[in-house]
Design a protein around this motif. Structure first.
Motif, short mmCIF file in Angstrom:
data_model
loop_
_atom_site.label_atom_id
_atom_site.label_comp_id
_atom_site.label_asym_id
_atom_site.label_seq_id
_atom_site.Cartn_x
_atom_site.Cartn_y
_atom_site.Cartn_z
N MET A 1 0.82 -1.19 0.00
CA MET A 1 0.00 0.00 0.00
C MET A 1 0.86 1.26 0.00
SD MET A 1 -2.99 1.29 2.59
CE MET A 1 -1.93 1.66 3.94
N THR A 2 1.93 1.33 0.78
CA THR A 2 2.77 2.52 0.72
C THR A 2 3.98 2.22 -0.16
OG1 THR A 2 3.90 1.90 2.76
CG2 THR A 2 2.08 3.45 2.95
N ARG A 3 4.19 3.10 -1.11
CA ARG A 3 5.31 2.97 -2.03
C ARG A 3 5.43 4.27 -2.82
NH1 ARG A 3 3.26 2.45 -7.04
NH2 ARG A 3 1.27 1.44 -7.33
N PRO A 4 6.56 4.48 -3.48
CA PRO A 4 6.64 5.65 -4.35
C PRO A 4 5.67 5.49 -5.52
CG PRO A 4 8.83 4.77 -3.88
CD PRO A 4 7.83 3.77 -3.38
N PRO A 5 4.81 6.47 -5.79
CA PRO A 5 3.81 6.34 -6.85
C PRO A 5 4.36 6.61 -8.24
CG PRO A 5 3.53 8.42 -5.75
CD PRO A 5 4.62 7.69 -5.02
N VAL A 6 5.50 7.28 -8.30
CA VAL A 6 6.08 7.65 -9.59
C VAL A 6 7.50 7.09 -9.63
CG1 VAL A 6 6.74 9.60 -11.07
CG2 VAL A 6 4.70 9.76 -9.64
N TYR A 7 7.86 6.49 -10.75
CA TYR A 7 9.19 5.91 -10.90
C TYR A 7 10.26 6.96 -10.59
CZ TYR A 7 13.33 3.80 -12.91
OH TYR A 7 14.59 3.30 -13.09
N GLU A 9 10.77 8.42 -7.74
CA GLU A 9 10.45 9.23 -6.57
C GLU A 9 10.86 8.46 -5.32
OE1 GLU A 9 6.90 12.21 -5.94
OE2 GLU A 9 6.25 10.19 -5.48
N SER A 10 11.41 9.15 -4.33
CA SER A 10 11.91 8.47 -3.14
C SER A 10 10.95 8.52 -1.96
CB SER A 10 13.25 9.08 -2.73
OG SER A 10 13.09 10.45 -2.44
N VAL A 11 9.85 9.29 -2.07
CA VAL A 11 8.91 9.43 -0.95
C VAL A 11 7.77 8.44 -1.12
CG1 VAL A 11 7.31 11.01 0.18
CG2 VAL A 11 9.48 11.86 -0.71
N ASN A 12 7.51 7.66 -0.07
CA ASN A 12 6.38 6.73 -0.11
C ASN A 12 5.07 7.47 0.08
OD1 ASN A 12 7.91 4.47 -0.52
ND2 ASN A 12 8.00 3.90 1.63
N ARG A 13 4.05 7.02 -0.60
CA ARG A 13 2.70 7.55 -0.47
C ARG A 13 1.75 6.36 -0.34
NH1 ARG A 13 4.06 12.71 -1.08
NH2 ARG A 13 5.15 13.35 -2.95
N ILE A 14 0.54 6.66 0.12
CA ILE A 14 -0.48 5.61 0.21
C ILE A 14 -1.10 5.46 -1.17
CG2 ILE A 14 -2.64 4.89 1.28
CD1 ILE A 14 -1.81 6.70 3.68
N VAL A 15 -0.87 4.33 -1.81
CA VAL A 15 -1.38 4.06 -3.15
C VAL A 15 -2.28 2.83 -3.05
CG1 VAL A 15 -0.76 3.53 -5.53
CG2 VAL A 15 0.78 4.94 -4.14
N ASP A 124 0.37 -1.49 7.39
CA ASP A 124 0.21 -1.10 5.99
C ASP A 124 -1.18 -1.47 5.46
OD1 ASP A 124 1.36 0.30 3.92
OD2 ASP A 124 2.16 -1.49 2.95
N LEU A 125 -2.22 -1.05 6.20
CA LEU A 125 -3.60 -1.32 5.83
C LEU A 125 -4.38 -0.02 5.67
CD1 LEU A 125 -4.41 -4.23 8.32
CD2 LEU A 125 -4.00 -4.43 5.86
N PHE A 126 -5.31 -0.03 4.72
CA PHE A 126 -6.23 1.09 4.49
C PHE A 126 -7.63 0.52 4.73
CE2 PHE A 126 -9.05 3.66 1.81
CZ PHE A 126 -8.64 4.95 2.14
#
Length: 134
Positions: A1-7, A9-15, A124-126
């Motif tokens: 669920m959390t990972r960089p959304p754009v190749y 990018e170093s910041v994890n986001r909730i995707v 790591d749950l939504f």
């Protein structure tokens, strides 16, 4: 669920995985944003008529402006445990001549405020409505 959304990018986001008007995709959870902002790729797949929308809209983000039209769209959060949840959200469809190069975003007003949700960052749950996503 959390990972960089754009190749790159170093910041994890909730995707999270979602369906919008029956199309499977992913969206970034943005509790500080407004509406559901469609990626340009998703907007092309949806192929909505701007004249059938709620009107033109301009949104300012930290990554730039998004010009488009507002539409009401069907969003489904597909649960891996429990029941999936269907909600109608207010979405910004970028203009066809405008390239929004980022993924889709689920903002608070007009989207996330349509249902109850919680985030368990340790596991790591939504959580939403009657289910949750890993």
């Amino acid at each position: 669920m959390t990972r960089p959304p754009v190749y790159g990018e170093s910041v994890n986001r909730i995707v999270i995985p979602i369906e919008i008007e029956g199309n499977q995709t992913e969206a970034i959870v943005d509790t500080g944003g407004i509406h559901f902002i469609c990626s340009s790729e998703l907007a092309e797949v949806l192929d909505v008529d701007p004249t059938n929308g709620l009107g033109p809209f301009l949104i300012h983000t930290v990554r730039g402006q998004v010009r488009g039209t507002l539409h009401l769209l069907n969003l489904r959060l597909v649960a891996t445990v429990g029941e999936s949840l269907d909600v109608v959200v207010t979405a910004v469809i970028p203009d066809a001549d405008y390239s929004w190069t980022l993924p889709s975003y689920m903002g608070y007003q007009g989207c996330l405020d349509r249902f109850r949700f919680a985030i368990d960052s340790e596991n790591d749950l939504f959580y939403f409505g009657g289910g949750h996503l890993p």
